[in-house]
Design a protein around this motif. Structure first.
Motif, PDB file in Angstrom:
ATOM      1  N   LYS A 215       8.842   6.526  -6.110  1.00  0.00           N
ATOM      2  CA  LYS A 215       8.460   5.257  -5.487  1.00  0.00           C
ATOM      3  C   LYS A 215       9.653   4.344  -5.213  1.00  0.00           C
TER       4      LYS A 215
ATOM      5  N   ASN B  70       0.884   3.665  -3.417  1.00  0.00           N
ATOM      6  CA  ASN B  70      -0.300   4.525  -3.575  1.00  0.00           C
ATOM      7  C   ASN B  70      -0.352   5.595  -2.495  1.00  0.00           C
ATOM      8  N   HIS B  71       0.098   5.243  -1.293  1.00  0.00           N
ATOM      9  CA  HIS B  71       0.143   6.212  -0.200  1.00  0.00           C
ATOM     10  C   HIS B  71       1.068   7.376  -0.565  1.00  0.00           C
TER      11      HIS B  71
ATOM     12  N   ASP C  32       6.840   5.950 -13.336  1.00  0.00           N
ATOM     13  CA  ASP C  32       5.389   5.869 -13.538  1.00  0.00           C
ATOM     14  C   ASP C  32       4.986   5.697 -15.006  1.00  0.00           C
TER      15      ASP C  32
ATOM     16  N   GLY D  61       4.649  10.385  -6.525  1.00  0.00           N
ATOM     17  CA  GLY D  61       4.665   9.054  -7.122  1.00  0.00           C
ATOM     18  C   GLY D  61       5.926   8.743  -7.907  1.00  0.00           C
TER      19      GLY D  61
ATOM     20  N   GLU E 173       0.799  -1.223   0.000  1.00  0.00           N
ATOM     21  CA  GLU E 173       0.000   0.000   0.000  1.00  0.00           C
ATOM     22  C   GLU E 173       0.837   1.280   0.000  1.00  0.00           C
TER      23      GLU E 173
ATOM     24  N   GLU F 272      -1.765  -3.714 -10.325  1.00  0.00           N
ATOM     25  CA  GLU F 272      -2.910  -2.857 -10.635  1.00  0.00           C
ATOM     26  C   GLU F 272      -3.130  -2.765 -12.139  1.00  0.00           C
TER      27      GLU F 272
ATOM     28  N   SER G 240       1.890   8.224  -3.692  1.00  0.00           N
ATOM     29  CA  SER G 240       1.264   8.939  -4.816  1.00  0.00           C
ATOM     30  C   SER G 240       0.211   9.924  -4.316  1.00  0.00           C
ATOM     31  N   SER G 241      -0.521   9.533  -3.271  1.00  0.00           N
ATOM     32  CA  SER G 241      -1.538  10.433  -2.709  1.00  0.00           C
ATOM     33  C   SER G 241      -0.922  11.677  -2.098  1.00  0.00           C
TER      34      SER G 241
ATOM     35  N   ASP H 129       2.358  -1.600  -8.762  1.00  0.00           N
ATOM     36  CA  ASP H 129       1.774  -0.936  -9.931  1.00  0.00           C
ATOM     37  C   ASP H 129       1.489  -1.929 -11.057  1.00  0.00           C
TER      38      ASP H 129
END
Length: 391
Positions: A47, A36-37, A357, A44, A33, A237, A39-40, A234
């Motif tokens: 990473k 995404n944490h 990304d 991002g 997680e 996803e 990226s929020s 990633d």
């Protein structure tokens, strides 16, 4: 001296394995997680630093944990590692800035810098030498169970109860590990009281040169794990897997299955032969991840990767202890783990910044990394031939 007629599956060994399972679950459950944490938070593109910073401090702390393991004791060093996980789990929800997040990842890295070093030395203390491979394999099995349970449980908790609850759960697992560790018997005979002087590291206390061959194999072969930790969330996803922990579950379950026999095989047929097989399978697994652009391909790669690491890890760990002197077991294991962190961190940094990304780059990164891992195979050949000539 250890009575070699006794079973290795003692109460002390069981406690050690349980504490490692809980410790492993604690820091692994948050990994799927974290991308995404981050990226929020609007970062991002960085990473790769999630794993790299963690492994950086883990590597930096190894000389200290190795010396403390050989001087202060196995048990207190194991406890320090779990305490760091406990504290960090409570701090992640509090930190709201990118800088603070990365600083916390640095601090969190001290956990794996301490506990595994002391744990491996503890195993060597309580297990006869001719069964080190088996014992390290079984201990690795329990550590791997934590690695399997952690990401799946962490993703489930984050999905249904929120990411902050996941962080607090990580702290709870670490707390249980601490309770077990502090009730274990110390195995270091000549202990020193803790003092600041024990934290003063001389140049010759950083690396145990006798185990550098094991370090080189570890560095090259574990670069793939850094790539996996950075890209698989990633990639999962992208391929339509909502639970990003499934890759790690599949990989760990296959690793667990093979560890029931891989350690014994390393004891019976020799570390070198088993490492040839392990490195080849690990390299092939990462190649599969690069060429398999589907859910099924990714899970197959995870299973094969688990088999490879399950074969390789006990053999390399036992080889490290074989090459070391009894009085320097802590430093020897620290050296091997420095190489491990360098491999994971290096793989994570390069993968993260090449990826940036852009999902279409992931396949090529995996393919290139598979060739890097296979370099370890050629190094083992070189060392084996050189050793036979000089022996």
């Amino acid at each position: 001296m250890v009575d070699e007629s006794k079973s290795i599956y003692t109460f002390s060994f069981a406690l050690l394995c349980l504490s490692s399972l809980l410790f492993s679950a604690s820091f692994n459950m948050i990994i799927p997680e974290l991308p995404n944490h981050l990226s929020s938070m609007g970062a991002g593109e960085h990473k790769g630093l999630i794993i790299a910073l963690f492994t950086l401090t883990a590597g930096i702390s190894r000389p200290f944990s190795g010396k403390l393991t050989d001087r202060w004791g196995r048990v207190p060093v194991m406890a320090v590692g779990s305490v760091v996980c406990l504290i960090c789990g409570f701090l992640y929800p509090v930190i709201s800035s990118v800088t603070g997040f990365f600083f916390l990842r640095l601090i969190h890295g001290f956990s794996t810098g301490f506990k595994p070093t002391a744990t491996s030395a503890y195993v060597a203390d309580i297990i006869p030498q001719h069964r080190w491979g088996e014992a390290l394999g079984m201990h690795g099995l329990c550590f791997s169970i934590g690695s399997a349970v952690g990401p799946a449980v962490g993703s489930y908790i984050a999905l249904h109860y929120g990411i902050n609850t996941m962080f607090y759960s990580s702290s709870f697992f670490a707390f249980l590990s601490i309770v077990i560790v502090i009730n274990m018997r110390e195995t270091l005979a000549n202990r020193h009281r803790f003092s600041v002087r024990l934290l003063q590291i001389r140049r010759d206390e950083i690396i145990e040169r006798r185990v550098l061959p094991a370090g080189i194999v570890t560095l090259l072969s574990y670069s793939g794990y850094g790539v996996i930790l950075t890209l698989i969330p990633d990639w999962s996803e992208h391929l339509g897997l909502t639970n990003k922990g499934l890759f790690f579950t599949a990989y760990t379950l296959s690793s667990i299955a093979i560890r029931f026999v891989s350690g014994k095989i390393a004891d019976r047929y020799g570390r070198i032969r088993v490492m040839y097989v392990g490195v080849s399978i690990v390299a092939f697994a990462v190649l599969l991840l690069g060429i398999g652009d589907s859910k099924q391909g990714m899970i197959l790669g995870a299973i094969v990767y688990g088999v490879g690491t399950g074969i390789l890890s006990p053999a390399v760990n036992a080889w490290t202890i074989d090459l070391s002197l009894p009085q320097h077991r802590g430093k020897a294991m620290a050296t091997m783990y420095i190489a491990l962190e360098a491999g994971i961190g290096g793989g994570a940094i390069l993968a993260g910044y090449i990826y940036s990304d852009q999902i279409e780059r992931i396949s090529s990164i995996f393919v290139v990394n598979s060739f890097v891992i296979f370099l370890a195979f050629f190094y083992i050949i070189y060392w084996d031939v050189k050793n036979k000539r000089t022996s």
